[in-house]
Motif scaffolding. Structure first.
Motif, mmCIF file in Angstrom:
data_model
loop_
_atom_site.group_PDB
_atom_site.id
_atom_site.type_symbol
_atom_site.label_atom_id
_atom_site.label_comp_id
_atom_site.label_asym_id
_atom_site.label_seq_id
_atom_site.Cartn_x
_atom_site.Cartn_y
_atom_site.Cartn_z
ATOM 1 N N PRO A 143 51.108 58.438 16.544
ATOM 2 C CA PRO A 143 50.692 57.543 17.636
ATOM 3 C C PRO A 143 51.462 56.226 17.644
ATOM 4 C CG PRO A 143 49.111 57.426 15.835
ATOM 5 C CD PRO A 143 50.091 58.513 15.473
ATOM 6 N N LYS A 144 51.642 55.699 18.857
ATOM 7 C CA LYS A 144 52.259 54.382 19.016
ATOM 8 C C LYS A 144 51.257 53.351 19.529
ATOM 9 C CE LYS A 144 56.891 56.221 19.986
ATOM 10 N NZ LYS A 144 57.995 56.258 20.971
ATOM 11 N N SER A 145 50.222 53.811 20.223
ATOM 12 C CA SER A 145 49.222 52.910 20.807
ATOM 13 C C SER A 145 47.830 53.340 20.375
ATOM 14 C CB SER A 145 49.310 52.936 22.336
ATOM 15 O OG SER A 145 48.878 54.196 22.827
ATOM 16 N N TRP A 146 46.837 52.501 20.678
ATOM 17 C CA TRP A 146 45.449 52.855 20.378
ATOM 18 C C TRP A 146 45.048 54.145 21.097
ATOM 19 C CZ3 TRP A 146 42.113 47.763 20.920
ATOM 20 C CH2 TRP A 146 42.429 46.904 19.856
ATOM 21 N N ASP A 147 45.433 54.278 22.358
ATOM 22 C CA ASP A 147 45.064 55.488 23.096
ATOM 23 C C ASP A 147 45.688 56.722 22.434
ATOM 24 O OD1 ASP A 147 43.527 54.085 24.879
ATOM 25 O OD2 ASP A 147 45.028 54.075 26.486
ATOM 26 N N ASP A 148 46.942 56.580 22.004
ATOM 27 C CA ASP A 148 47.596 57.687 21.291
ATOM 28 C C ASP A 148 46.814 58.051 20.036
ATOM 29 O OD1 ASP A 148 49.649 57.537 23.142
ATOM 30 O OD2 ASP A 148 51.046 56.504 21.799
ATOM 31 N N LEU A 149 46.382 57.022 19.313
ATOM 32 C CA LEU A 149 45.664 57.253 18.061
ATOM 33 C C LEU A 149 44.346 57.982 18.324
ATOM 34 C CD1 LEU A 149 45.358 54.800 15.092
ATOM 35 C CD2 LEU A 149 43.309 55.930 15.945
ATOM 36 N N ALA A 150 43.628 57.561 19.366
ATOM 37 C CA ALA A 150 42.354 58.213 19.691
ATOM 38 C C ALA A 150 42.571 59.668 20.100
ATOM 39 C CB ALA A 150 41.641 57.444 20.800
ATOM 40 N N GLU A 151 43.621 59.906 20.887
ATOM 41 C CA GLU A 151 43.925 61.280 21.306
ATOM 42 C C GLU A 151 44.310 62.150 20.110
ATOM 43 O OE1 GLU A 151 46.881 61.089 24.324
ATOM 44 O OE2 GLU A 151 45.627 59.949 25.722
ATOM 45 N N ALA A 152 45.105 61.569 19.202
ATOM 46 C CA ALA A 152 45.488 62.311 18.000
ATOM 47 C C ALA A 152 44.267 62.625 17.151
ATOM 48 C CB ALA A 152 46.514 61.502 17.192
ATOM 49 N N ALA A 153 43.358 61.661 17.046
ATOM 50 C CA ALA A 153 42.142 61.873 16.261
ATOM 51 C C ALA A 153 41.288 62.989 16.871
ATOM 52 C CB ALA A 153 41.341 60.574 16.166
ATOM 53 N N GLU A 154 41.207 63.023 18.187
ATOM 54 C CA GLU A 154 40.461 64.099 18.862
ATOM 55 C C GLU A 154 41.079 65.469 18.540
ATOM 56 O OE1 GLU A 154 37.723 64.117 20.522
ATOM 57 O OE2 GLU A 154 37.420 62.224 21.613
ATOM 58 N N ALA A 155 42.399 65.535 18.577
ATOM 59 C CA ALA A 155 43.078 66.800 18.294
ATOM 60 C C ALA A 155 42.874 67.217 16.840
ATOM 61 C CB ALA A 155 44.569 66.662 18.608
ATOM 62 N N LEU A 156 42.911 66.258 15.946
ATOM 63 C CA LEU A 156 42.690 66.565 14.529
ATOM 64 C C LEU A 156 41.255 67.036 14.297
ATOM 65 C CD1 LEU A 156 44.605 63.472 13.102
ATOM 66 C CD2 LEU A 156 45.256 65.861 12.704
ATOM 67 N N LYS A 157 40.318 66.381 14.963
ATOM 68 C CA LYS A 157 38.919 66.803 14.840
ATOM 69 C C LYS A 157 38.734 68.239 15.324
ATOM 70 C CE LYS A 157 34.236 65.774 16.476
ATOM 71 N NZ LYS A 157 33.418 64.965 17.408
ATOM 72 N N ALA A 158 39.399 68.569 16.403
ATOM 73 C CA ALA A 158 39.295 69.924 16.949
ATOM 74 C C ALA A 158 39.835 70.972 15.984
ATOM 75 C CB ALA A 158 40.043 69.997 18.281
ATOM 76 N N GLU A 159 40.734 70.554 15.103
ATOM 77 C CA GLU A 159 41.291 71.448 14.085
ATOM 78 C C GLU A 159 40.454 71.470 12.816
ATOM 79 O OE1 GLU A 159 44.055 73.528 14.122
ATOM 80 O OE2 GLU A 159 44.005 73.170 16.285
ATOM 81 N N GLY A 160 39.363 70.711 12.817
ATOM 82 C CA GLY A 160 38.477 70.708 11.661
ATOM 83 C C GLY A 160 38.856 69.745 10.562
ATOM 84 N N VAL A 161 39.702 68.783 10.869
ATOM 85 C CA VAL A 161 40.093 67.788 9.866
ATOM 86 C C VAL A 161 38.887 66.915 9.532
ATOM 87 C CG1 VAL A 161 41.593 65.813 9.387
ATOM 88 C CG2 VAL A 161 42.497 67.810 10.604
ATOM 89 N N LYS A 162 38.655 66.726 8.238
ATOM 90 C CA LYS A 162 37.448 66.040 7.778
ATOM 91 C C LYS A 162 37.416 64.576 8.222
ATOM 92 C CE LYS A 162 34.704 65.571 3.520
ATOM 93 N NZ LYS A 162 34.669 65.883 2.063
ATOM 94 N N TYR A 163 38.531 63.871 8.030
ATOM 95 C CA TYR A 163 38.651 62.475 8.455
ATOM 96 C C TYR A 163 39.837 62.373 9.420
ATOM 97 C CZ TYR A 163 35.859 61.090 4.303
ATOM 98 O OH TYR A 163 34.896 60.930 3.346
ATOM 99 N N PRO A 164 39.629 62.531 10.716
ATOM 100 C CA PRO A 164 40.767 62.380 11.641
ATOM 101 C C PRO A 164 41.459 61.031 11.473
ATOM 102 C CG PRO A 164 38.913 63.403 12.747
ATOM 103 C CD PRO A 164 38.403 62.962 11.402
#
Length: 410
Positions: free
Chosen positions: A156-177
């Motif tokens: 991610p480069k921005s806050w929105d990027d970070l939130a989107e990346a965290a959502e994608a990681l959560k969808a993959e079952g990552v414990k701490y996005p």
């Protein structure tokens, strides 16, 4: 041997005129994580190298853990037994009591002028330097390359990027996005990193605290609503998650991304985690400022020995010695010439992302005698700002009230 640390016996000043057989007492913090790499070994070898050229000066070094060193020095000072030098986490309260030599009382002009400008300025009280920076670090965003690849996302480069990346990681079952350590161990660091990325900080341009500024409230409101409120920060409440635990979770492969300093490279590598590092995301792109942290060397007046202290410290800040310590503990040099050497050395390429951030870093307001109290309040309260039902504006206002009282009492 001494050469293994890059130490040199070419000293900045010779021919001391002080008392014969002077013993300088130094209390220092331990940056190692085992007996094998304890800072005691570093200082013993440094002292041996210095004493070989100065047979009438003995350097007596005692090393304590970071959990104990500031308290030990305070106890010594309170008992009227101040060391000649202390390498610790804070200096302003001692300076305010007139207990310290000024930097220009002890250091040669070339050595004092060689400190990295941001670090030198942070060592000042009312425009006078008392704290001599000793070791520094900055923060960047670490991310797990394997988890990012599995989620099909880019850093991610921005806050929105970070939130989107965290959502994608959560969808993959990552414990701490995204791991958000606002627990009492080092909440003041994660907090300032986020405040800076939102265009705020702990103080305003004239130096007064501005913890409840509109920018800071907006930052913590975003964190609460867009990360914590959407369950993107993992199973442990941010106010209960300490930095060390977050780093350990990253090393286990349980964290998608988090803010980290150089030591996380070694921790993650030892566990086989493939990671990348990028500048901290900001509101609309990479943050314009990042957190810088430095520890301090102080010189106490009580025992005299001004000239001997100065000559030894000139030796301590020789580039070879600064680089030797920095490389041993994955830290950044505090002098300009050592920083320049590190920036071009192939062996230091992994530290360059942190080194690049140093000139744009902002440090804690350590020149304020009130900072210790304010820092403690941040550690105690800031987690509540993002907790369910929490009110970021009210929490920041409460911390600001404590800061205002503490500052007025200085």
């Amino acid at each position: 041997m001494v050469s293994a640390l890059g130490m040199t016996a070419v000293l900045g000043g010779c021919g001391l005129t002080g008392d014969s057989e002077v013993t300088l007492k130094l209390v220092a913090a331990d940056y190692g994580d085992s007996k094998a790499n304890s800072s005691q070994k570093y200082w013993d070898e440094l002292a041996e190298a210095y004493e070989a050229e100065h047979p009438d000066v003995r350097i007596d070094v005692t090393v304590h853990s970071w959990n104990d060193v500031d308290r030990k020095v305070r106890e010594m000072v309170d008992a009227g037994e101040a060391p000649d030098m202390a390498q610790i986490g804070a200096y302003a309260d001692y300076a305010a009591k007139g207990l310290l030599y000024r930097a220009d009382d002890v250091l040669s002009i070339p050595v004092q002028a060689n400190f990295v400008s941001q670090l030198e300025s942070a060592g000042q009280v009312n425009g006078v330097q008392y704290g001599m920076p000793f070791a520094a670090s900055t923060r960047v965003l670490f991310y797990n390359k394997t988890l990012f690849a599995e989620a099909g996302i880019t850093p991610p480069k921005s806050w929105d990027d970070l939130a989107e990346a965290a959502e994608a990681l959560k969808a993959e079952g990552v414990k701490y996005p995204y791991a958000l350590p606002l627990g009492p161990e080092e909440a003041q660091a994660e907090t300032l990193q986020w405040l800076l990325s939102g265009g705020g900080g702990y103080t305003e341009s004239v130096g007064s605290y501005r913890i409840d500024s509109a920018e800071n409230v907006a930052t913590f409101t975003w964190l609460k609503d867009e990360l914590v409120g959407k369950d993107l920060t993992g199973p442990v409440a941010p106010g209960e998650l300490n930095r060390a635990d977050a780093f350990a979770a990253f090393a286990k492969g349980d964290v998608g991304m988090l803010n980290g300093h150089p030591s996380l490279m070694k921790i993650a590598s030892a566990k086989g985690v493939e990671f990348g590092m990028v500048p901290t995301p900001g509101v609309e792109g990479p943050s314009k400022a990042t957190l810088g942290v430095t520890d301090w060397m102080t010189a106490f007046k009580q025992n005299g020995h001004q000239e001997q202290i100065g000559d030894f410290l000139d030796f301590v800040y020789n580039d070879d010695n600064v680089l030797g310590f920095s490389r041993m503990y994955d830290l950044l040099p505090v002098t300009t010439t050592a920083s320049e050497a590190m920036s071009t050395a192939a062996r230091d390429k992994e530290l360059r992302p942190f080194l690049d951030e140093l000139l744009a870093s902002e440090l804690y307001p350590v020149g304020k005698g009130s900072w210790a109290e304010v820092s403690a309040e941040i550690k105690k309260r800031i987690g509540r700002a993002v907790a369910p039902g929490g009110n970021p504006e009210a929490v920041l206002a409460s911390i600001q009230a404590t800061a205002t009282r503490a500052e007025s009492a200085e």
